[in-house]
Design a protein around this motif. Structure first.
Motif, mmCIF file in Angstrom:
data_model
loop_
_atom_site.group_PDB
_atom_site.id
_atom_site.type_symbol
_atom_site.label_atom_id
_atom_site.label_comp_id
_atom_site.label_asym_id
_atom_site.label_seq_id
_atom_site.Cartn_x
_atom_site.Cartn_y
_atom_site.Cartn_z
ATOM 1 N N PRO B 29 0.783 -1.237 0.000
ATOM 2 C CA PRO B 29 0.000 0.000 0.000
ATOM 3 C C PRO B 29 0.816 1.288 0.000
ATOM 4 C CG PRO B 29 -0.302 -1.283 2.033
ATOM 5 C CD PRO B 29 0.405 -2.154 1.079
ATOM 6 N N GLY B 30 1.954 1.311 0.659
ATOM 7 C CA GLY B 30 2.697 2.577 0.763
ATOM 8 C C GLY B 30 3.713 2.813 -0.327
ATOM 9 N N LEU B 31 3.658 2.044 -1.400
ATOM 10 C CA LEU B 31 4.671 2.155 -2.455
ATOM 11 C C LEU B 31 4.703 3.564 -3.049
ATOM 12 C CD1 LEU B 31 6.618 0.336 -4.339
ATOM 13 C CD2 LEU B 31 4.794 0.582 -5.976
ATOM 14 N N ARG B 32 5.922 4.075 -3.237
ATOM 15 C CA ARG B 32 6.054 5.388 -3.854
ATOM 16 C C ARG B 32 6.151 5.216 -5.357
ATOM 17 N NH1 ARG B 32 10.079 5.809 -0.202
ATOM 18 N NH2 ARG B 32 11.552 5.805 -1.911
ATOM 19 N N GLY B 33 5.042 5.524 -6.037
ATOM 20 C CA GLY B 33 5.041 5.454 -7.499
ATOM 21 C C GLY B 33 4.989 6.840 -8.074
ATOM 22 N N ARG B 34 4.206 6.967 -9.140
ATOM 23 C CA ARG B 34 4.144 8.240 -9.839
ATOM 24 C C ARG B 34 3.326 9.280 -9.077
ATOM 25 N NH1 ARG B 34 2.314 8.490 -15.635
ATOM 26 N NH2 ARG B 34 2.380 10.682 -16.072
ATOM 27 N N PRO B 35 3.851 10.496 -8.926
ATOM 28 C CA PRO B 35 3.059 11.537 -8.271
ATOM 29 C C PRO B 35 2.023 12.138 -9.230
ATOM 30 C CG PRO B 35 5.238 12.370 -8.780
ATOM 31 C CD PRO B 35 5.205 10.952 -9.256
ATOM 32 N N ALA B 82 5.438 15.741 -2.496
ATOM 33 C CA ALA B 82 4.196 15.555 -1.748
ATOM 34 C C ALA B 82 4.361 16.026 -0.312
ATOM 35 C CB ALA B 82 3.794 14.083 -1.779
ATOM 36 N N ASP B 83 5.568 15.816 0.265
ATOM 37 C CA ASP B 83 5.825 16.275 1.633
ATOM 38 C C ASP B 83 5.862 17.798 1.699
ATOM 39 O OD1 ASP B 83 6.023 13.664 2.263
ATOM 40 O OD2 ASP B 83 8.136 13.681 2.880
ATOM 41 N N ALA B 84 6.357 18.429 0.619
ATOM 42 C CA ALA B 84 6.532 19.881 0.634
ATOM 43 C C ALA B 84 5.226 20.619 0.364
ATOM 44 C CB ALA B 84 7.576 20.278 -0.405
ATOM 45 N N CYS B 85 4.256 19.963 -0.281
ATOM 46 C CA CYS B 85 3.042 20.645 -0.731
ATOM 47 C C CYS B 85 2.195 21.133 0.444
ATOM 48 C CB CYS B 85 2.210 19.719 -1.607
ATOM 49 S SG CYS B 85 0.818 20.567 -2.355
ATOM 50 N N PRO B 86 1.933 22.447 0.534
ATOM 51 C CA PRO B 86 1.153 22.955 1.677
ATOM 52 C C PRO B 86 -0.349 22.660 1.559
ATOM 53 C CG PRO B 86 1.749 24.745 0.205
ATOM 54 C CD PRO B 86 2.383 23.521 -0.356
ATOM 55 N N ARG B 87 -0.831 22.377 0.315
ATOM 56 C CA ARG B 87 -2.266 22.154 0.112
ATOM 57 C C ARG B 87 -2.601 20.678 -0.111
ATOM 58 N NH1 ARG B 87 -5.198 27.051 -0.791
ATOM 59 N NH2 ARG B 87 -4.119 28.411 0.645
ATOM 60 N N LYS B 88 -1.617 19.799 0.053
ATOM 61 C CA LYS B 88 -1.785 18.355 -0.184
ATOM 62 C C LYS B 88 -2.376 18.095 -1.584
ATOM 63 C CE LYS B 88 -0.618 17.137 4.106
ATOM 64 N NZ LYS B 88 0.555 18.028 4.039
ATOM 65 N N ALA B 89 -1.871 18.842 -2.553
ATOM 66 C CA ALA B 89 -2.371 18.703 -3.918
ATOM 67 C C ALA B 89 -1.696 17.554 -4.651
ATOM 68 C CB ALA B 89 -2.158 20.002 -4.680
ATOM 69 N N ILE B 90 -0.599 17.044 -4.092
ATOM 70 C CA ILE B 90 0.146 15.972 -4.772
ATOM 71 C C ILE B 90 -0.122 14.662 -4.046
ATOM 72 C CG2 ILE B 90 2.393 15.193 -5.574
ATOM 73 C CD1 ILE B 90 3.319 18.144 -5.261
ATOM 74 N N THR B 91 -0.602 13.671 -4.798
ATOM 75 C CA THR B 91 -0.770 12.340 -4.212
ATOM 76 C C THR B 91 0.238 11.412 -4.874
ATOM 77 O OG1 THR B 91 -2.619 12.166 -5.728
ATOM 78 C CG2 THR B 91 -3.152 12.232 -3.381
ATOM 79 N N ILE B 92 0.830 10.552 -4.057
ATOM 80 C CA ILE B 92 1.777 9.576 -4.585
ATOM 81 C C ILE B 92 0.990 8.296 -4.857
ATOM 82 C CG2 ILE B 92 3.882 8.275 -4.090
ATOM 83 C CD1 ILE B 92 4.362 11.274 -4.439
ATOM 84 N N THR B 93 0.854 7.951 -6.114
ATOM 85 C CA THR B 93 0.108 6.739 -6.455
ATOM 86 C C THR B 93 1.048 5.537 -6.378
ATOM 87 O OG1 THR B 93 0.641 6.975 -8.781
ATOM 88 C CG2 THR B 93 -1.368 8.032 -8.037
ATOM 89 N N THR B 94 0.470 4.340 -6.428
ATOM 90 C CA THR B 94 1.303 3.131 -6.405
ATOM 91 C C THR B 94 1.600 2.643 -7.824
ATOM 92 O OG1 THR B 94 -0.697 1.844 -6.141
ATOM 93 C CG2 THR B 94 0.524 2.336 -4.137
ATOM 94 N N ASN B 95 1.358 3.496 -8.797
ATOM 95 C CA ASN B 95 1.603 3.124 -10.185
ATOM 96 C C ASN B 95 3.107 3.136 -10.475
ATOM 97 O OD1 ASN B 95 1.534 2.731 -12.905
ATOM 98 N ND2 ASN B 95 0.716 4.746 -13.409
ATOM 99 N N PHE B 96 3.664 1.978 -10.764
ATOM 100 C CA PHE B 96 5.104 1.896 -11.003
ATOM 101 C C PHE B 96 5.448 1.448 -12.427
ATOM 102 C CE2 PHE B 96 3.801 -2.271 -9.715
ATOM 103 C CZ PHE B 96 4.579 -3.136 -10.461
ATOM 104 N N GLU B 97 4.436 1.092 -13.214
ATOM 105 C CA GLU B 97 4.714 0.640 -14.586
ATOM 106 C C GLU B 97 4.716 1.849 -15.513
ATOM 107 O OE1 GLU B 97 1.465 -1.964 -14.090
ATOM 108 O OE2 GLU B 97 2.689 -3.736 -14.435
ATOM 109 N N LEU B 98 5.838 2.528 -15.563
ATOM 110 C CA LEU B 98 5.891 3.834 -16.223
ATOM 111 C C LEU B 98 6.836 3.865 -17.408
ATOM 112 C CD1 LEU B 98 6.198 5.708 -12.848
ATOM 113 C CD2 LEU B 98 4.124 5.551 -14.165
ATOM 114 N N ALA B 99 7.400 2.729 -17.777
ATOM 115 C CA ALA B 99 8.363 2.725 -18.876
ATOM 116 C C ALA B 99 7.662 2.983 -20.201
ATOM 117 C CB ALA B 99 9.087 1.391 -18.926
#
Lengths: 371, 123
Positions: B29-35, B82-99
């Motif tokens: 669940p916590g995988l860091r994929g594409r933002p 995502a950590d820096a965003c003050p409005r929580k506008a960035i979500t880190i998805t678990t999508n890792f198939e990005l090639a």
């Protein structure tokens, strides 16, 4: 039997026995190595200069990419050095989480190495089983941190993710299973002739040589010298956790294997203890953006041995000088000594014995202007 | 001897490997994929651009293209944005198939909705 004259055998930089590019020139008399000349610098990446170009927070991700196997050890050392520059006190819970990740990393690195050693000795069955178990550790680390290799859990002033109680239970359960497996593999390693014939009495590094050539980590401990940064200069929470420094008097590749196996069991104990004594509280304190002029050195016991980072700040948001000494550089002089008198067929086994990580080590490029 | 036992035990168990890509990969669940940016929440504050260690994020402050230019090929998936965003506008998805085989698909434009843009200008 001596043949009177020696033959020079170049080994590398591209060689099937080496996983990374590095060059060794062996002078052999018949089948016996009489002289070794290493040449480093094939994977020099200019990391230290790159450190000076970026801010302290950005450099964290550069430090993580110095080594693929001990990425957490490098970030721990980096954060420790930068926190020494500020200076900054890290919350106790963050310290314990860093420690748990460091020990998980040691487990996966050591099981990787024992697997490779078994593979080099021609014992691929054990290699497969060890790497199957290693995969489960990688999955655990992925679940805790969010990535298999570049965990990015450390940050200046703490850690970025917390360990939940479910995760803690899962780790503890897995540690019991893993410890039982390692004990079983140790029994196999101690009795299996395939492995013993390739490792016992091979690559002798005498304790006196180990000290004078500045060997580090399991290589040094396998020569019977009790030296471990975790015990000698406790960082993180190692001062609060009881553990043994594993040594072996064998001085050969077999001893290095046994030291690593026993260290895996010790690491499993450390993880269990740390999870039971995990303090409550916050996991992060905000660091300042700029750092006043200062100097700091960080020492960490990476899976391969002592890792040293040095930093000098100059009042800006970027370091003025950053220096990394990876453990393989400490072991390189000793492995060249160990190779003298060895058979050519034992070279891959002895070289693998120090768990080399050449690209972590390459900080210089030698340019011969006259050539 | 004990390796025989281990081998016998392994025969009864399911294989340790997953037949990826024929089967779906195991994604914790916590995988860091594409933002992914939520441009409704984004206030174009530049903090994600400053936090990015590899300069994968470029903020375009004004004009019809105002928004975020995200370079997937530079991204190291550290989630600092995502950590820096003050409005929580960035979500880190678990999508890792990005090639991908093409470089042009690696640059993603997140445009600020026009209506929100004028509102932001007013306030």
């Amino acid at each position: 039997m001596s043949y009177g004259s020696t033959i020079k055998v170049p080994f590398g930089p591209q060689h099937p026995a080496l996983k990374e590019p590095e060059y060794f020139l062996f002078e052999v008399d018949g089948d016996i190595v009489v002289k070794v000349t290493p040449r480093i610098g094939y994977v020099h990446r200019g990391v230290e200069k790159a450190f000076e170009q970026e801010t302290y927070l950005h450099n964290l991700y550069l430090a993580e990419r110095i080594c693929g196997i001990c990425s957490h050890a490098h970030t721990t050392c980096y954060t420790q050095t930068v926190e020494g520059l500020i200076p900054l006190e890290v919350p106790p819970r963050a310290v314990y989480i860093r420690l748990i990740m460091a020990e998980l990393e040691r487990l996966h690195s050591h099981s990787l190495w024992v697997g490779i050693a078994a593979h080099e000795a021609g014992f691929d069955t054990l290699f497969m089983y060890l790497w199957r178990d290693r995969e489960m550790i990688m999955d655990l680390m992925e679940e805790i941190s969010g990535n298999r290799v570049t965990h990015a859990i450390n940050t200046i002033g703490g850690v970025r993710r917390d360990i939940t109680s479910e995760q803690a239970n899962k780790i503890k359960k897995f540690m019991d299973k893993f410890e039982a497996n390692v004990k079983e593999y140790m029994k196999v390693l101690e009795t299996e002739q395939t492995f013993l014939k390739r490792t016992k009495g091979v690559g002798i590094l005498k304790p006196r040589d180990a000290i004078s050539l500045c060997a580090v980590g399991p290589t040094l401990r396998a020569s019977g010298i009790k030296s471990d940064v975790r015990a000698d200069d406790p960082y993180l929470a190692y001062g609060e956790i009881p553990f043994n420094v594993i040594t072996h008097d064998g001085c050969d590749v077999y001893a290095r294997t046994i030291v690593r196996c026993e260290e895996m069991i010790e690491s499993a104990n450390i993880i269990r203890y740390a999870l039971d004594h995990l303090p409550e509280g916050k996991i992060k304190v905000p660091p300042p953006r700029t750092i006043a002029p200062n100097e700091s050195v960080g020492r960490v016991e990476a899976p391969r041995g002592e890792l040293i980072h040095y930093a000098r700040s100059n009042g800006t948001a970027k370091p003025e000088r950053y220096k990394v000494r990876a453990p393989t550089l400490g072991n390189l002089a000793s492995v060249c000594q160990t190779l003298i008198g060895a058979h050519v067929a034992d070279i891959p086994m002895i070289l693998a014995g120090i768990d080399p990580c050449f690209s972590c080590m390459d900080r210089v490029v030698i340019i011969n202007k006259d050539a | 001897m004990s390796l025989f036992r281990e081998a016998a035990r392994q025969i009864l168990r399911k294989p340790a490997t997953v037949k990826y890509p024929f089967e779906p990969g195991i994604v914790p669940p916590g995988l860091r994929g594409r933002p992914v940016w939520d441009m409704e929440k984004c206030i174009l504050c530049v903090l994600c651009q400053n936090a990015c260690p590899t300069a994968a994020i470029k903020m375009i402050p004004k004009g019809p293209d105002a928004g975020i230019e995200y370079h997937l090929d530079r991204c190291i998936f550290c989630a600092e944005c995502a950590d820096a965003c003050p409005r929580k506008a960035i979500t880190i998805t678990t999508n890792f198939e990005l090639a991908d085989t093409s470089r042009s698909t690696m640059v993603q434009h997140y445009k600020k909705p026009q209506q929100a843009q004028t509102q932001a200008a007013k306030t």
